[in-house]
Design an enzyme around this catalytic site. Structure first.
Site, mmCIF file in Angstrom:
data_model
loop_
_atom_site.group_PDB
_atom_site.id
_atom_site.type_symbol
_atom_site.label_atom_id
_atom_site.label_comp_id
_atom_site.label_asym_id
_atom_site.label_seq_id
_atom_site.Cartn_x
_atom_site.Cartn_y
_atom_site.Cartn_z
ATOM 1 N N LYS A 173 0.835 -1.200 0.000
ATOM 2 C CA LYS A 173 0.000 0.000 0.000
ATOM 3 C C LYS A 173 0.871 1.252 0.000
ATOM 4 O O LYS A 173 0.697 2.154 -0.835
ATOM 5 C CB LYS A 173 -0.931 0.022 1.206
ATOM 6 C CG LYS A 173 -1.883 1.215 1.213
ATOM 7 C CD LYS A 173 -2.640 1.336 2.519
ATOM 8 C CE LYS A 173 -1.791 2.023 3.572
ATOM 9 N NZ LYS A 173 -2.553 2.399 4.780
ATOM 10 N N ASP A 191 -6.454 0.786 0.758
ATOM 11 C CA ASP A 191 -6.573 1.061 2.185
ATOM 12 C C ASP A 191 -7.945 0.606 2.656
ATOM 13 O O ASP A 191 -8.681 -0.055 1.909
ATOM 14 C CB ASP A 191 -6.317 2.547 2.476
ATOM 15 C CG ASP A 191 -7.428 3.453 1.955
ATOM 16 O OD1 ASP A 191 -8.347 2.968 1.249
ATOM 17 O OD2 ASP A 191 -7.383 4.657 2.264
#
Length: 302
Positions: A173, A191
């Site tokens: 991420k 996320d």
């Protein structure tokens, strides 16, 4: 590339319902020039079976609609270079981007380069980043990644995923955030907001972020990955909240098979809107020039 379970059916897809007669095209807001959330809205009913082709078409239409709603979508962390973005993204774990943005000015004033940060006294750094939470673990990560940048990459943030994920505290991420926004390399940022929305939209039922990333990467062309991430995350923060989604004020309600999970009354839903959609400041102290909302206040100012 893995695919969502909803896309495995071989049956013909039911068409996505068009908005009802009272669901007129949303007006443009004076502040943004983009579509304003409006209601009442007609919602798509989740078809019992939807072909992969129908799902892909619906997903791409959602992306196009979000591009009109959030033409100013951007990373909500303040940064001036790849190193600052990398550090800010590491700090953003388990806290808000606003709190990170309020904390990083003092941090970067004290440690402007990887070499400076690698030489920091841990206890002094902990005090600077304490407002972001988990400050001891984050300090350890920042010291480790700064030392790695100094020793292995000549003090520069690498522009490759394989190199970034080897740095302490950096996962896919974080790496995709840095690649997409500091290097222009397309990446999908999964996320909590992104994962929640793509499941609500029935693009996938996967929970694992890596699997979600793979599924969504198979739906959209690579050129869309970074901006898609911004748009979905913007929508999740402003309208499609975890506990009380503002369904009645959602501009893409006709395309959402999960319509009705949240407040459907238009007036009540509008009160749930956040940041610039609700007339309040955003998360950045130094937002882009085209951002229609108010800058966030510095730490201690409110």
């Amino acid at each position: 590339m893995s695919s969502s379970k909803s896309g495995k059916s071989g049956k013909s897809a039911e068409p996505v319902p068009a908005p009802a007669a009272d669901a007129v095209a949303p007006a443009r807001t004076a502040a943004t020039g983009a579509k304003a959330p409006s209601g009442p809205r007609s919602a798509a009913r989740a078809p019992k079976t939807e072909s992969r082709l129908a799902m892909v078409r619906r997903a791409r239409r959602i992306n196009r609609e979000l591009a009109e709603v959030y033409p100013y979508a951007h990373p909500e962390l303040d940064f001036r270079n790849p190193f600052e973005l990398l550090v800010a993204t590491v700090l953003s774990a388990q806290t808000t981007d606003l709190r990170v943005n309020q904390t990083t000015p003092a941090l970067f004033a004290a440690y402007p380069t990887p070499e400076d940060m690698a030489a920091a006294v841990p206890e002094e750094m902990e005090e600077l980043i304490r407002p972001t939470g988990f400050f001891r673990a984050k300090t350890k990560s920042l010291l480790g990644l700064s030392a790695a940048l100094r020793d292995e990459f000549g003090g520069e943030v690498p522009g490759r995923l394989d190199d970034l994920v080897k740095l302490p505290g950096v996962g896919r991420k974080t790496a995709n955030v840095v690649l997409g926004n500091a290097f222009g390399v397309p990446g999908i940022t999964v996320d909590t907001h992104f994962g929640r929305l793509v499941r609500r939209w029935k693009w996938t039922d996967e929970e694992d972020p890596v699997k979600v990333e793979a599924v969504v990467a198979g739906i959209f062309p690579k050129s869309e990955w970074t901006m898609l991430s911004h748009r979905v995350i913007f929508h999740g923060r402003r309208v499609c909240h975890a506990r009380k989604p503002a369904c009645g004020a959602c501009p893409i309600a006709p395309l959402c098979p999960s319509y009705g999970e949240g407040e459907t009354d238009p007036e009540k839903a509008r009160k749930l809107l956040k940041y610039e959609m609700g007339g309040r400041p955003g998360q950045r102290l130094s937002p882009p020039a085209d951002y229609p909302g108010k800058p966030a206040p510095p730490l201690g100012a409110g």
